[in-house]
Design a protein around this motif. Structure first.
Motif, PDB file in Angstrom:
ATOM      1  N   GLY A   1     -40.307 -29.708 -10.472  1.00  0.00           N
ATOM      2  CA  GLY A   1     -41.389 -28.750 -10.262  1.00  0.00           C
ATOM      3  C   GLY A   1     -41.150 -27.452 -10.999  1.00  0.00           C
ATOM      4  O   GLY A   1     -42.094 -26.821 -11.502  1.00  0.00           O
ATOM      5  N   GLY A   2     -39.887 -27.041 -11.092  1.00  0.00           N
ATOM      6  CA  GLY A   2     -39.560 -25.831 -11.840  1.00  0.00           C
ATOM      7  C   GLY A   2     -39.874 -25.961 -13.312  1.00  0.00           C
ATOM      8  O   GLY A   2     -40.263 -24.981 -13.970  1.00  0.00           O
ATOM      9  N   THR A   3     -39.717 -27.164 -13.860  1.00  0.00           N
ATOM     10  CA  THR A   3     -40.071 -27.375 -15.265  1.00  0.00           C
ATOM     11  C   THR A   3     -41.567 -27.173 -15.483  1.00  0.00           C
ATOM     12  O   THR A   3     -41.992 -26.579 -16.484  1.00  0.00           O
ATOM     13  CB  THR A   3     -39.656 -28.790 -15.700  1.00  0.00           C
ATOM     14  OG1 THR A   3     -38.242 -28.941 -15.509  1.00  0.00           O
ATOM     15  CG2 THR A   3     -39.987 -29.036 -17.159  1.00  0.00           C
ATOM     16  N   VAL A   4     -42.379 -27.657 -14.540  1.00  0.00           N
ATOM     17  CA  VAL A   4     -43.825 -27.442 -14.632  1.00  0.00           C
ATOM     18  C   VAL A   4     -44.140 -25.948 -14.618  1.00  0.00           C
ATOM     19  O   VAL A   4     -44.946 -25.447 -15.424  1.00  0.00           O
ATOM     20  CB  VAL A   4     -44.537 -28.163 -13.472  1.00  0.00           C
ATOM     21  CG1 VAL A   4     -46.030 -27.855 -13.485  1.00  0.00           C
ATOM     22  CG2 VAL A   4     -44.300 -29.668 -13.554  1.00  0.00           C
ATOM     23  N   LEU A   5     -43.491 -25.216 -13.715  1.00  0.00           N
ATOM     24  CA  LEU A   5     -43.726 -23.768 -13.633  1.00  0.00           C
ATOM     25  C   LEU A   5     -43.201 -23.045 -14.873  1.00  0.00           C
ATOM     26  O   LEU A   5     -43.793 -22.045 -15.307  1.00  0.00           O
ATOM     27  CB  LEU A   5     -43.070 -23.206 -12.369  1.00  0.00           C
ATOM     28  CG  LEU A   5     -43.678 -23.677 -11.047  1.00  0.00           C
ATOM     29  CD1 LEU A   5     -42.828 -23.213  -9.872  1.00  0.00           C
ATOM     30  CD2 LEU A   5     -45.107 -23.165 -10.896  1.00  0.00           C
ATOM     31  N   ALA A   6     -42.115 -23.536 -15.448  1.00  0.00           N
ATOM     32  CA  ALA A   6     -41.589 -22.909 -16.665  1.00  0.00           C
ATOM     33  C   ALA A   6     -42.587 -23.013 -17.809  1.00  0.00           C
ATOM     34  O   ALA A   6     -42.823 -22.035 -18.542  1.00  0.00           O
ATOM     35  CB  ALA A   6     -40.257 -23.552 -17.047  1.00  0.00           C
ATOM     36  N   PHE A   7     -43.191 -24.172 -17.973  1.00  0.00           N
ATOM     37  CA  PHE A   7     -44.202 -24.306 -19.025  1.00  0.00           C
ATOM     38  C   PHE A   7     -45.437 -23.465 -18.704  1.00  0.00           C
ATOM     39  O   PHE A   7     -46.084 -22.941 -19.625  1.00  0.00           O
ATOM     40  CB  PHE A   7     -44.581 -25.774 -19.205  1.00  0.00           C
ATOM     41  CG  PHE A   7     -43.591 -26.555 -20.024  1.00  0.00           C
ATOM     42  CD1 PHE A   7     -43.421 -26.287 -21.375  1.00  0.00           C
ATOM     43  CD2 PHE A   7     -42.818 -27.553 -19.445  1.00  0.00           C
ATOM     44  CE1 PHE A   7     -42.503 -27.002 -22.138  1.00  0.00           C
ATOM     45  CE2 PHE A   7     -41.900 -28.266 -20.191  1.00  0.00           C
ATOM     46  CZ  PHE A   7     -41.739 -28.000 -21.546  1.00  0.00           C
ATOM     47  N   ALA A   8     -45.750 -23.315 -17.416  1.00  0.00           N
ATOM     48  CA  ALA A   8     -46.869 -22.442 -17.044  1.00  0.00           C
ATOM     49  C   ALA A   8     -46.569 -20.993 -17.411  1.00  0.00           C
ATOM     50  O   ALA A   8     -47.443 -20.272 -17.904  1.00  0.00           O
ATOM     51  CB  ALA A   8     -47.155 -22.558 -15.543  1.00  0.00           C
ATOM     52  N   ARG A   9     -45.319 -20.573 -17.198  1.00  0.00           N
ATOM     53  CA  ARG A   9     -44.958 -19.208 -17.585  1.00  0.00           C
ATOM     54  C   ARG A   9     -45.009 -19.044 -19.100  1.00  0.00           C
ATOM     55  O   ARG A   9     -45.476 -18.007 -19.605  1.00  0.00           O
ATOM     56  CB  ARG A   9     -43.564 -18.867 -17.061  1.00  0.00           C
ATOM     57  CG  ARG A   9     -43.034 -17.559 -17.622  1.00  0.00           C
ATOM     58  CD  ARG A   9     -41.847 -17.059 -16.883  1.00  0.00           C
ATOM     59  NE  ARG A   9     -41.108 -16.085 -17.676  1.00  0.00           N
ATOM     60  CZ  ARG A   9     -40.231 -15.233 -17.187  1.00  0.00           C
ATOM     61  NH1 ARG A   9     -39.975 -15.211 -15.888  1.00  0.00           N
ATOM     62  NH2 ARG A   9     -39.595 -14.404 -17.974  1.00  0.00           N
ATOM     63  N   LEU A  10     -44.543 -20.033 -19.830  1.00  0.00           N
ATOM     64  CA  LEU A  10     -44.620 -19.955 -21.290  1.00  0.00           C
ATOM     65  C   LEU A  10     -46.067 -19.910 -21.770  1.00  0.00           C
ATOM     66  O   LEU A  10     -46.353 -19.370 -22.852  1.00  0.00           O
ATOM     67  CB  LEU A  10     -43.899 -21.149 -21.911  1.00  0.00           C
ATOM     68  CG  LEU A  10     -42.367 -21.143 -21.789  1.00  0.00           C
ATOM     69  CD1 LEU A  10     -41.793 -22.475 -22.239  1.00  0.00           C
ATOM     70  CD2 LEU A  10     -41.760 -20.006 -22.597  1.00  0.00           C
ATOM     71  N   ALA A  11     -46.961 -20.459 -20.948  1.00  0.00           N
ATOM     72  CA  ALA A  11     -48.378 -20.423 -21.298  1.00  0.00           C
ATOM     73  C   ALA A  11     -49.046 -19.114 -20.902  1.00  0.00           C
ATOM     74  O   ALA A  11     -50.246 -18.944 -21.126  1.00  0.00           O
ATOM     75  CB  ALA A  11     -49.107 -21.589 -20.651  1.00  0.00           C
ATOM     76  N   GLY A  12     -48.268 -18.197 -20.261  1.00  0.00           N
ATOM     77  CA  GLY A  12     -48.815 -16.887 -19.956  1.00  0.00           C
ATOM     78  C   GLY A  12     -49.013 -16.579 -18.490  1.00  0.00           C
ATOM     79  O   GLY A  12     -49.489 -15.487 -18.152  1.00  0.00           O
TER      80      GLY A  12
ATOM     81  N   GLY B   1     -44.237 -16.288  -7.502  1.00  0.00           N
ATOM     82  CA  GLY B   1     -45.521 -15.963  -8.107  1.00  0.00           C
ATOM     83  C   GLY B   1     -46.556 -17.027  -7.814  1.00  0.00           C
ATOM     84  O   GLY B   1     -46.378 -17.875  -6.922  1.00  0.00           O
ATOM     85  N   PRO B   2     -47.661 -17.025  -8.541  1.00  0.00           N
ATOM     86  CA  PRO B   2     -48.730 -17.986  -8.290  1.00  0.00           C
ATOM     87  C   PRO B   2     -48.291 -19.419  -8.553  1.00  0.00           C
ATOM     88  O   PRO B   2     -47.437 -19.671  -9.404  1.00  0.00           O
ATOM     89  CB  PRO B   2     -49.832 -17.555  -9.268  1.00  0.00           C
ATOM     90  CG  PRO B   2     -49.125 -16.795 -10.348  1.00  0.00           C
ATOM     91  CD  PRO B   2     -47.980 -16.111  -9.671  1.00  0.00           C
ATOM     92  N   TYR B   3     -48.875 -20.335  -7.789  1.00  0.00           N
ATOM     93  CA  TYR B   3     -48.667 -21.780  -7.907  1.00  0.00           C
ATOM     94  C   TYR B   3     -47.321 -22.253  -7.371  1.00  0.00           C
ATOM     95  O   TYR B   3     -47.117 -23.468  -7.252  1.00  0.00           O
ATOM     96  CB  TYR B   3     -48.803 -22.255  -9.360  1.00  0.00           C
ATOM     97  CG  TYR B   3     -50.029 -21.744 -10.071  1.00  0.00           C
ATOM     98  CD1 TYR B   3     -51.308 -22.081  -9.645  1.00  0.00           C
ATOM     99  CD2 TYR B   3     -49.908 -20.887 -11.173  1.00  0.00           C
ATOM    100  CE1 TYR B   3     -52.434 -21.600 -10.290  1.00  0.00           C
ATOM    101  CE2 TYR B   3     -51.028 -20.405 -11.827  1.00  0.00           C
ATOM    102  CZ  TYR B   3     -52.284 -20.763 -11.376  1.00  0.00           C
ATOM    103  OH  TYR B   3     -53.389 -20.278 -12.018  1.00  0.00           O
ATOM    104  N   VAL B   4     -46.409 -21.344  -7.039  1.00  0.00           N
ATOM    105  CA  VAL B   4     -45.093 -21.793  -6.560  1.00  0.00           C
ATOM    106  C   VAL B   4     -45.238 -22.536  -5.239  1.00  0.00           C
ATOM    107  O   VAL B   4     -44.634 -23.596  -5.026  1.00  0.00           O
ATOM    108  CB  VAL B   4     -44.138 -20.598  -6.426  1.00  0.00           C
ATOM    109  CG1 VAL B   4     -42.834 -21.039  -5.762  1.00  0.00           C
ATOM    110  CG2 VAL B   4     -43.847 -19.993  -7.794  1.00  0.00           C
ATOM    111  N   GLY B   5     -46.044 -21.991  -4.326  1.00  0.00           N
ATOM    112  CA  GLY B   5     -46.242 -22.656  -3.044  1.00  0.00           C
ATOM    113  C   GLY B   5     -46.842 -24.038  -3.196  1.00  0.00           C
ATOM    114  O   GLY B   5     -46.436 -24.997  -2.520  1.00  0.00           O
TER     115      GLY B   5
END
Length: 398
Positions: free
Chosen positions: A209-220, A236-240
């Motif tokens: 799940g952290g990998t998904v969030l990492a790509f989301a952060r790279l996307a802005g 932050g957003p989407y973590v929950g």
């Protein structure tokens, strides 16, 4: 591994400080445990009650500092696993590939295994599995002790064959767990204080799940990385939502394992080994946290599988070994990149997690085919066989 441990924190070992957890955190808990109680209201204490004696034991070795005692016990656990795998692998019809995987695969994690108590836990699970066929009650006791140290060794009993073996193994496990809890309750206060710290866990940056969030952060997306509950987690957003999705995936994994248990009809000597590896892989991949030391568990279980010629887990074992090698790129070598959520760090963790996800899919397929879809050898259809000529009937001479 010992040489790397001696050079911990120096170039080129990345962020280093792997042994700091033993020097500071474990030693701090040792001081608390010596007073007769488990750490209370400590967000970092997230371990079952039997972890207490494990963390106390290094300080009881004469002539050694706490750190030296900890490393000595880790090496002892490593040697116990290697010897057990070699002894079982040398039996007729078994293989030494398991011992080779353990001896050659564990150093892929550099010196991490010597600075975490997961080696001791893995030793309990490995010995439980190797004892399951000949000494089911001993296997149950070992699995129960391991489960009260770090929960996951309870999964070693998932694949025990139905009937007498299951009753003996699970019965002894429940009895041993109850007896050990009573002893620990008599010695320590706040036995179940660790349960308070489980609900607040977030999504670790190294998890799937952290990998998904990492790509989301790279996307802005406005996601941050913070140190919480002993790990670097996203906030932050989407973590929950990602955390809830991980819990749901864990529940689905549990349901899938129960379905296999109900539907399985065919057992081999490798079935308990294969089921244990598949179960721990499922719970690891779907967890909100995948720490580097989790690969110690998977390497140990993969090594047990490879002691049997009947195992269905050879592809999964190969992928787990590759994942162990990539894990040390993410931590400690490039951990600063991972924490900063750069493309380099994110891609390294993504490759490791992709290997683990592929491993769990192949592991599940092999377990299902060998236990549910496998059948007895097909019978020959006698209707289509050519007639067998009968010998001539002897005639009575006149």
């Amino acid at each position: 591994m010992l040489l790397l441990l001696a050079r911990d924190g120096r170039h080129p070992l990345g962020v280093g400080g792997i042994a700091r957890e033993v020097h500071t955190l474990y030693f701090h808990w040792y001081g608390v445990l010596r007073q007769g109680g488990f750490p209370l209201d400590d967000p970092l204490w997230q371990y079952p009650p039997a972890a207490g004696p494990v963390l106390l034991s290094p300080g009881l070795l004469p002539g050694l500092s706490y750190f030296q005692g900890f490393v000595a016990l880790a090496l002892l656990a490593d040697a116990a696993v290697a010897c057990a795998l070699a002894r079982v692998g040398a039996r007729p019809g078994r293989r030494l590939a398991g011992a080779a995987l353990w001896v050659g695969g564990l150093p892929l994690l550099l010196h991490i295994p010597l600075a975490r108590y997961d080696l001791q836990v893995t030793a309990l699970a490995v010995l439980a599995l190797l004892c399951a066929a000949r000494r089911p009650r001993t296997a149950g006791v070992l699995a129960a002790v391991g489960a009260l140290v770090k929960l996951w060794p309870a999964l070693a009993l998932l694949g025990v064959e139905r009937g007498r073996a299951t009753r003996a193994t699970w019965g002894s496990a429940l009895a041993a767990a109850a007896a050990l809890l009573l002893v620990l309750a008599a010695v320590f206060d706040h036995l179940f204080g660790f349960l308070r710290q489980q609900g607040g866990r977030g999504v670790q940056i190294e998890s799937v799940g952290g990998t998904v969030l990492a790509f989301a952060r790279l996307a802005g997306q406005p996601l941050r990385v913070e140190y919480r509950f002993g790990a670097m987690e996203f906030t932050g957003p989407y973590v929950g939502a990602v955390a809830q999705a991980s819990l749901l995936a864990t529940g689905l994994g549990c349901a899938a394992l129960l379905l296999w248990r109900v539907r399985a009809r065919h057992w081999t000597e490798a079935t308990p080994f294969d089921a244990a590896l598949c179960a721990v892989l499922l719970f690891t991949v779907t967890s909100r946290v995948i720490s580097p030391q989790y690969l110690i568990w998977l390497l140990g279980l993969a090594a047990v599988c490879l002691t049997s010629r009947a195992t269905s887990q050879r592809p999964a074992a190969a992928l787990v070994t590759a994942a162990a090698a990539v894990t040390t790129l993410g931590y400690p070598l490039l951990y600063e990149e991972v924490m900063a959520v750069t493309w380099t760090g994110t891609c390294v963790v993504c490759v490791r997690n992709a290997l683990l996800v592929t491993a769990v899919l192949l592991s599940w397929r092999g377990l299902w085919r060998s236990g549910v879809q496998a059948g007895p050898p097909p019978r020959a259809d006698l209707r289509h066989l050519p007639p067998v000529p009968l010998p001539p009937t002897p005639t009575k001479p006149h």
